[in-house]
Scaffold this motif. Structure first.
Motif, mmCIF file in Angstrom:
data_model
loop_
_atom_site.group_PDB
_atom_site.id
_atom_site.type_symbol
_atom_site.label_atom_id
_atom_site.label_comp_id
_atom_site.label_asym_id
_atom_site.label_seq_id
_atom_site.Cartn_x
_atom_site.Cartn_y
_atom_site.Cartn_z
ATOM 1 N N MET A 1 18.423 5.647 -2.996
ATOM 2 C CA MET A 1 17.534 6.630 -2.880
ATOM 3 C C MET A 1 18.070 7.877 -3.767
ATOM 4 O O MET A 1 19.410 8.129 -3.947
ATOM 5 C CB MET A 1 17.441 7.281 -1.448
ATOM 6 C CG MET A 1 18.623 8.097 -0.717
ATOM 7 S SD MET A 1 18.703 8.575 1.018
ATOM 8 C CE MET A 1 17.092 9.568 1.250
ATOM 9 N N ARG A 2 17.161 8.917 -4.147
ATOM 10 C CA ARG A 2 17.683 9.875 -4.902
ATOM 11 C C ARG A 2 17.302 11.230 -4.372
ATOM 12 O O ARG A 2 16.061 11.390 -3.872
ATOM 13 C CB ARG A 2 16.870 9.654 -6.242
ATOM 14 C CG ARG A 2 17.260 10.704 -7.322
ATOM 15 C CD ARG A 2 16.958 10.633 -8.716
ATOM 16 N NE ARG A 2 15.589 10.157 -8.686
ATOM 17 C CZ ARG A 2 14.778 9.653 -9.704
ATOM 18 N NH1 ARG A 2 15.544 9.602 -10.741
ATOM 19 N NH2 ARG A 2 13.657 9.591 -9.499
ATOM 20 N N VAL A 3 18.020 12.158 -4.016
ATOM 21 C CA VAL A 3 18.061 13.359 -3.369
ATOM 22 C C VAL A 3 18.402 14.609 -4.363
ATOM 23 O O VAL A 3 19.227 14.552 -5.264
ATOM 24 C CB VAL A 3 19.178 13.520 -2.446
ATOM 25 C CG1 VAL A 3 19.051 14.958 -1.593
ATOM 26 C CG2 VAL A 3 18.883 12.155 -1.291
ATOM 27 N N ALA A 4 17.567 15.650 -4.469
ATOM 28 C CA ALA A 4 17.883 16.698 -5.192
ATOM 29 C C ALA A 4 18.061 17.721 -4.118
ATOM 30 O O ALA A 4 17.448 17.895 -3.153
ATOM 31 C CB ALA A 4 16.374 17.119 -6.285
ATOM 32 N N LEU A 5 18.865 18.584 -4.684
ATOM 33 C CA LEU A 5 19.291 19.942 -3.635
ATOM 34 C C LEU A 5 19.542 20.986 -4.677
ATOM 35 O O LEU A 5 19.596 21.083 -5.942
ATOM 36 C CB LEU A 5 20.939 19.583 -3.187
ATOM 37 C CG LEU A 5 20.928 18.329 -2.516
ATOM 38 C CD1 LEU A 5 22.318 18.151 -2.255
ATOM 39 C CD2 LEU A 5 20.394 18.327 -1.216
ATOM 40 N N HIS A 6 19.619 22.354 -3.868
ATOM 41 C CA HIS A 6 19.706 23.404 -4.608
ATOM 42 C C HIS A 6 20.834 24.291 -4.110
ATOM 43 O O HIS A 6 20.906 24.376 -2.720
ATOM 44 C CB HIS A 6 18.292 24.422 -4.691
ATOM 45 C CG HIS A 6 18.527 25.733 -5.035
ATOM 46 N ND1 HIS A 6 18.495 26.860 -4.153
ATOM 47 C CD2 HIS A 6 18.684 26.226 -6.354
ATOM 48 C CE1 HIS A 6 18.760 28.109 -4.910
ATOM 49 N NE2 HIS A 6 18.738 27.691 -6.131
ATOM 50 N N THR A 7 21.604 24.843 -4.913
ATOM 51 C CA THR A 7 22.790 25.807 -4.230
ATOM 52 C C THR A 7 22.755 27.081 -5.445
ATOM 53 O O THR A 7 22.243 27.034 -6.148
ATOM 54 C CB THR A 7 24.077 25.139 -4.350
ATOM 55 O OG1 THR A 7 24.634 24.562 -5.436
ATOM 56 C CG2 THR A 7 24.028 24.104 -3.083
ATOM 57 N N PRO A 98 11.820 18.792 -1.496
ATOM 58 C CA PRO A 98 10.750 17.758 -2.026
ATOM 59 C C PRO A 98 10.387 17.454 -3.134
ATOM 60 O O PRO A 98 10.542 18.518 -4.030
ATOM 61 C CB PRO A 98 9.673 18.592 -0.854
ATOM 62 C CG PRO A 98 9.872 19.998 -1.069
ATOM 63 C CD PRO A 98 11.392 20.056 -1.284
ATOM 64 N N VAL A 99 9.843 16.329 -3.261
ATOM 65 C CA VAL A 99 9.504 15.815 -4.781
ATOM 66 C C VAL A 99 7.792 16.481 -4.966
ATOM 67 O O VAL A 99 7.107 16.126 -3.788
ATOM 68 C CB VAL A 99 9.252 14.070 -4.664
ATOM 69 C CG1 VAL A 99 8.380 13.826 -6.021
ATOM 70 C CG2 VAL A 99 10.719 13.768 -4.545
ATOM 71 N N VAL A 100 7.665 17.059 -5.803
ATOM 72 C CA VAL A 100 6.451 17.657 -6.073
ATOM 73 C C VAL A 100 5.673 16.672 -6.951
ATOM 74 O O VAL A 100 4.332 16.492 -6.950
ATOM 75 C CB VAL A 100 6.368 19.225 -6.680
ATOM 76 C CG1 VAL A 100 5.259 19.732 -7.281
ATOM 77 C CG2 VAL A 100 6.950 19.849 -5.792
ATOM 78 N N TRP A 101 6.275 16.270 -8.141
ATOM 79 C CA TRP A 101 5.501 15.380 -8.943
ATOM 80 C C TRP A 101 6.645 14.471 -9.471
ATOM 81 O O TRP A 101 7.684 14.961 -9.828
ATOM 82 C CB TRP A 101 4.897 16.230 -10.112
ATOM 83 C CG TRP A 101 4.182 15.540 -11.129
ATOM 84 C CD1 TRP A 101 2.995 14.859 -11.054
ATOM 85 C CD2 TRP A 101 4.632 14.842 -12.491
ATOM 86 N NE1 TRP A 101 2.689 14.192 -12.207
ATOM 87 C CE2 TRP A 101 3.560 14.279 -13.027
ATOM 88 C CE3 TRP A 101 5.630 15.215 -13.095
ATOM 89 C CZ2 TRP A 101 3.825 13.696 -14.573
ATOM 90 C CZ3 TRP A 101 6.046 14.721 -14.514
ATOM 91 C CH2 TRP A 101 5.122 14.011 -15.121
ATOM 92 N N GLN A 102 6.316 13.174 -9.946
ATOM 93 C CA GLN A 102 7.046 12.352 -10.748
ATOM 94 C C GLN A 102 6.457 11.451 -11.698
ATOM 95 O O GLN A 102 5.575 10.891 -11.372
ATOM 96 C CB GLN A 102 7.864 11.298 -9.706
ATOM 97 C CG GLN A 102 8.912 10.717 -10.136
ATOM 98 C CD GLN A 102 9.522 9.692 -9.048
ATOM 99 O OE1 GLN A 102 9.188 9.770 -8.196
ATOM 100 N NE2 GLN A 102 10.503 9.151 -9.504
#
Length: 104
Positions: A1-7, A98-102
Motif C-alpha cells: 500500500m502507498r500512504v501520503a502524509l503531511h507534516t 486521501p487520494v484525489v486523482w491518480q
C-alpha cells in the motif's frame, strides 16, 4: 500500500530538520524496513513536508515503531522541529491524505 502524509516544520527549523535527516539512525531505518516499509520519501516546500510511504500495512508499521526506544528518541527530536508531527498513536493510521486523482 502507498500512504501520503503531511507534516510541517516549525518556523526557522528547516536547516535543523534537513540535518537530522542526513543522520537518521541505522537502527531506526532497519526497524522501519522490518516493520514493512519498502520506501519512504519526504518532499519539502518551504515548511510543508509531504511523505509518501510504500509499505505492506501502514497501521502495522506504526504499531511496530510506536514503543521502540530508537523511534521514541527520534520522535522526541522531531517534536522539537515540527509544528505538525507524524502521529504514532492509535489514531495516527487515520491521518493519511486521501487520494484525489491518480494517473494509471
Amino acid at each position: 500500500m502507498r500512504v501520503a502524509l503531511h507534516t510541517r516544520i516549525r518556523p526557522g527549523m528547516e536547516p535543523e530538520y534537513e540535518q537530522a535527516h542526513r543522520e537518521v539512525p541505522a537502527e531506526l531505518t532497519e526497524a522501519i524496513r522490518k516493520g514493512g516499509a519498502h520506501e519512504w520519501t519526504i518532499w519539502r516546500s518551504g515548511r510543508e513536508l509531504f511523505h509518501v510511504i510504500d509499505c505492506d500495512d501502514y497501521r502495522a508499521l506504526l504499531a511496530s515503531l510506536a514503543d521502540l526506544p530508537v523511534n521514541i528518541a527520534w520522535q522526541a527530536r522531531m517534536g522539537e522541529l515540527l509544528e505538525v508531527a507524524h502521529d504514532y498513536s492509535g489514531d495516527g493510521g487515520n491521518q493519511e491524505l486521501p487520494v484525489v486523482w491518480q494517473l494509471t
